[in-house]
Design an enzyme around this catalytic site. Structure first.
Site, PDB file in Angstrom:
ATOM      1  N   ASP A   1       0.871  -1.175   0.000  1.00 57.48           N
ATOM      2  CA  ASP A   1       0.000   0.000   0.000  1.00 57.48           C
ATOM      3  C   ASP A   1       0.906   1.223   0.000  1.00 57.48           C
ATOM      4  O   ASP A   1       1.635   1.445   0.966  1.00 57.48           O
ATOM      5  CB  ASP A   1      -0.904   0.005   1.246  1.00 57.48           C
ATOM      6  CG  ASP A   1      -1.964   1.100   1.155  1.00 57.48           C
ATOM      7  OD1 ASP A   1      -1.635   2.208   0.674  1.00 57.48           O
ATOM      8  OD2 ASP A   1      -3.113   0.848   1.557  1.00 57.48           O
TER       9      ASP A   1
ATOM     10  N   GLU B   1     -20.295  -3.868 -15.784  1.00 60.10           N
ATOM     11  CA  GLU B   1     -21.293  -4.702 -15.095  1.00 60.10           C
ATOM     12  C   GLU B   1     -22.679  -4.343 -15.597  1.00 60.10           C
ATOM     13  O   GLU B   1     -23.044  -3.165 -15.513  1.00 60.10           O
ATOM     14  CB  GLU B   1     -21.174  -4.503 -13.580  1.00 60.10           C
ATOM     15  CG  GLU B   1     -19.853  -5.084 -13.080  1.00 60.10           C
ATOM     16  CD  GLU B   1     -19.636  -4.963 -11.571  1.00 60.10           C
ATOM     17  OE1 GLU B   1     -20.564  -4.537 -10.861  1.00 60.10           O
ATOM     18  OE2 GLU B   1     -18.542  -5.284 -11.111  1.00 60.10           O
TER      19      GLU B   1
ATOM     20  N   HIS C   1     -20.779  -9.532  -8.247  1.00 62.08           N
ATOM     21  CA  HIS C   1     -20.629  -8.339  -7.395  1.00 62.08           C
ATOM     22  C   HIS C   1     -21.495  -8.454  -6.128  1.00 62.08           C
ATOM     23  O   HIS C   1     -22.401  -7.653  -5.900  1.00 62.08           O
ATOM     24  CB  HIS C   1     -20.986  -7.066  -8.179  1.00 62.08           C
ATOM     25  CG  HIS C   1     -20.437  -5.821  -7.539  1.00 62.08           C
ATOM     26  ND1 HIS C   1     -20.114  -4.692  -8.248  1.00 62.08           N
ATOM     27  CD2 HIS C   1     -20.143  -5.518  -6.247  1.00 62.08           C
ATOM     28  CE1 HIS C   1     -19.662  -3.751  -7.426  1.00 62.08           C
ATOM     29  NE2 HIS C   1     -19.673  -4.240  -6.193  1.00 62.08           N
ATOM     30  N   ILE C   2     -21.148  -9.462  -5.311  1.00 64.12           N
ATOM     31  CA  ILE C   2     -21.952  -9.718  -4.101  1.00 64.12           C
ATOM     32  C   ILE C   2     -21.144  -9.564  -2.820  1.00 64.12           C
ATOM     33  O   ILE C   2     -21.546 -10.073  -1.769  1.00 64.12           O
ATOM     34  CB  ILE C   2     -22.578 -11.137  -4.147  1.00 64.12           C
ATOM     35  CG1 ILE C   2     -21.494 -12.206  -4.368  1.00 64.12           C
ATOM     36  CG2 ILE C   2     -23.661 -11.214  -5.210  1.00 64.12           C
ATOM     37  CD1 ILE C   2     -21.950 -13.630  -4.068  1.00 64.12           C
TER      38      ILE C   2
HETATM   39  C1  3PG Z   1     -19.136  -1.417  -2.267  1.00 62.01           C
HETATM   40  O1  3PG Z   1     -18.491  -0.576  -2.887  1.00 62.01           O
HETATM   41  O2  3PG Z   1     -19.584  -1.196  -1.130  1.00 62.01           O
HETATM   42  C2  3PG Z   1     -19.341  -2.776  -2.850  1.00 62.01           C
HETATM   43  O3  3PG Z   1     -18.797  -2.888  -4.099  1.00 62.01           O
HETATM   44  C3  3PG Z   1     -20.796  -3.196  -2.825  1.00 62.01           C
HETATM   45  O4  3PG Z   1     -21.552  -2.647  -3.838  1.00 62.01           O
HETATM   46  P1  3PG Z   1     -23.145  -2.914  -3.846  1.00 62.01           P
HETATM   47  O5  3PG Z   1     -23.703  -2.187  -2.651  1.00 62.01           O
HETATM   48  O6  3PG Z   1     -23.640  -2.369  -5.131  1.00 62.01           O
HETATM   49  O7  3PG Z   1     -23.359  -4.381  -3.707  1.00 62.01           O
END
Ligand code: 3PG
Length: 324
Positions: A176, A276, A294-295
């Protein structure tokens, strides 16, 4: 005073209840961009997740808006500076989903080292007739314990991922550019009566991390440059694995497919994509890639924390705006 709140990507029932108890009218259905644009002037607060894009034109049309709330971490779908310049506050919930995202990283890691993503795809069709062949196909799995996990990005999610990695017996290293020492708090379930431990890890260069990691997990914001492309894959150990539960744009998907097809890296776990829904379908079709849509933050626990934190922050801004 009743405020009108549009939760355009939904909100957990707890967050909705807190807003309603404070006198807000909360609308939780999703409006597509055009309709949102034509109705945005009705609202005092706009709450979004990653699906709704809040760009300059929408902010210009939002004549009554006092606050934009991002239920989650990433702010790359919101023109934050522009909103603030227009006097609209922007808040997010940076800590609420860390544990859920980090657990998803490990769902991908555990899956990829044993080939679960392949067997889940093929066993419904071939599991009976080809059981032995599939067993053979997955006979060279590996353990995570003892391996080196390289984490790029030492924020909350990166540190949470490190915590799990340490618990799995992994050697965890960090890169980082903004942090020198990373404190990772390793906590145990209260029933065990064990004291929490803090591991302090010195960050190393990106090059060193790429060369020394068996697995690499990305925990950096999106909206910037590609962080993993052809040159970075070249530096990785042969047979390494990559997990991206951060943002799609930070990995060059074509370079990833090439690195897998050439055997340079053994596998990848992807929760996020350059576009997406994904447009580059090659990346979806490889047996070596474990996939999710994206979960990272999509757990009951995370969304309840997100909803609560978001409601508190949004109400604080609405009250402030009212008293001004
Ligand atoms: C975020 O940035 O908090 C995550 O990628 C989750 O995105 P989402 O709330 O669309 O699932």
């Amino acid at each position: 005073m009743s405020w009108k709140v549009r939760a355009n990507d939904g909100i957990d029932p707890l967050g909705q209840r807190l807003l309603e108890e404070a006198g807000c009218i909360v609308e939780t259905d999703h409006l597509e961009a055009d309709e949102l644009m034509s109705r945005i002037a009705e609202y005092d607060a706009l709450l979004v997740r990653s699906a709704t894009k809040v760009r300059e034109d929408l902010i210009n049309a939002a004549t009554r808006l006092k606050v934009i709330g991002r239920g989650g971490v990433g702010l790359d779908n919101i023109d934050v500076d522009y909103a603030q310049h227009k006097g609209v506050a922007v808040v997010n919930t940076p800590a609420a989903s860390s544990a859920s995202v980090a657990e998803l990283v490990f769902a991908h890691l555990f899956s990829m080292v044993r080939g679960i993503q392949i067997t889940n795809r093929v066993m419904p069709e071939r599991g009976q007739e080809e059981f032995k062949a599939l067993k053979k196909l997955c006979s060279n799995g590996s353990e995570l314990a003892g391996k080196t996990l390289g984490i790029i990005g030492a924020g909350r999610i990166g540190r949470e991922t490190a915590r799990i990695g340490i618990g799995c017996g992994m050697n965890v290293i960090f890169h980082d550019p903004f942090v020198e020492n990373v404190n990772v708090e390793v906590s145990f379930h209260p029933s065990l009566g064990l004291e929490n431990q803090t591991a302090t890890l010195k960050t190393i260069s990106k090059e060193e991390l790429l060369k020394s990691s068996d697995f690499i997990s990305l925990h950096i914001p999106g909206g910037g440059e590609t962080v993993i492309g052809h040159p970075e894959f070249e530096l990785m150990k042969d047979g390494a694995g990559l997990v991206n539960c951060a943002r799609g744009g930070v990995v060059d998907e074509q370079a990833l497919v090439n690195a897998i097809n050439s055997g340079k890296i053994a596998f990848a776990g992807l929760d996020v994509f350059a576009k997406e829904p994904p447009e580059f379908l090659d990346v979806l079709k490889l047996d070596q890639v474990s996939l999710s849509p994206h979960i990272g933050a999509a757990t009951v626990e995370a969304q309840e924390r997100v909803g609560q934190e978001l409601a508190d922050k949004v109400l604080a801004h609405l009250s402030k705006a009212q008293s001004n």
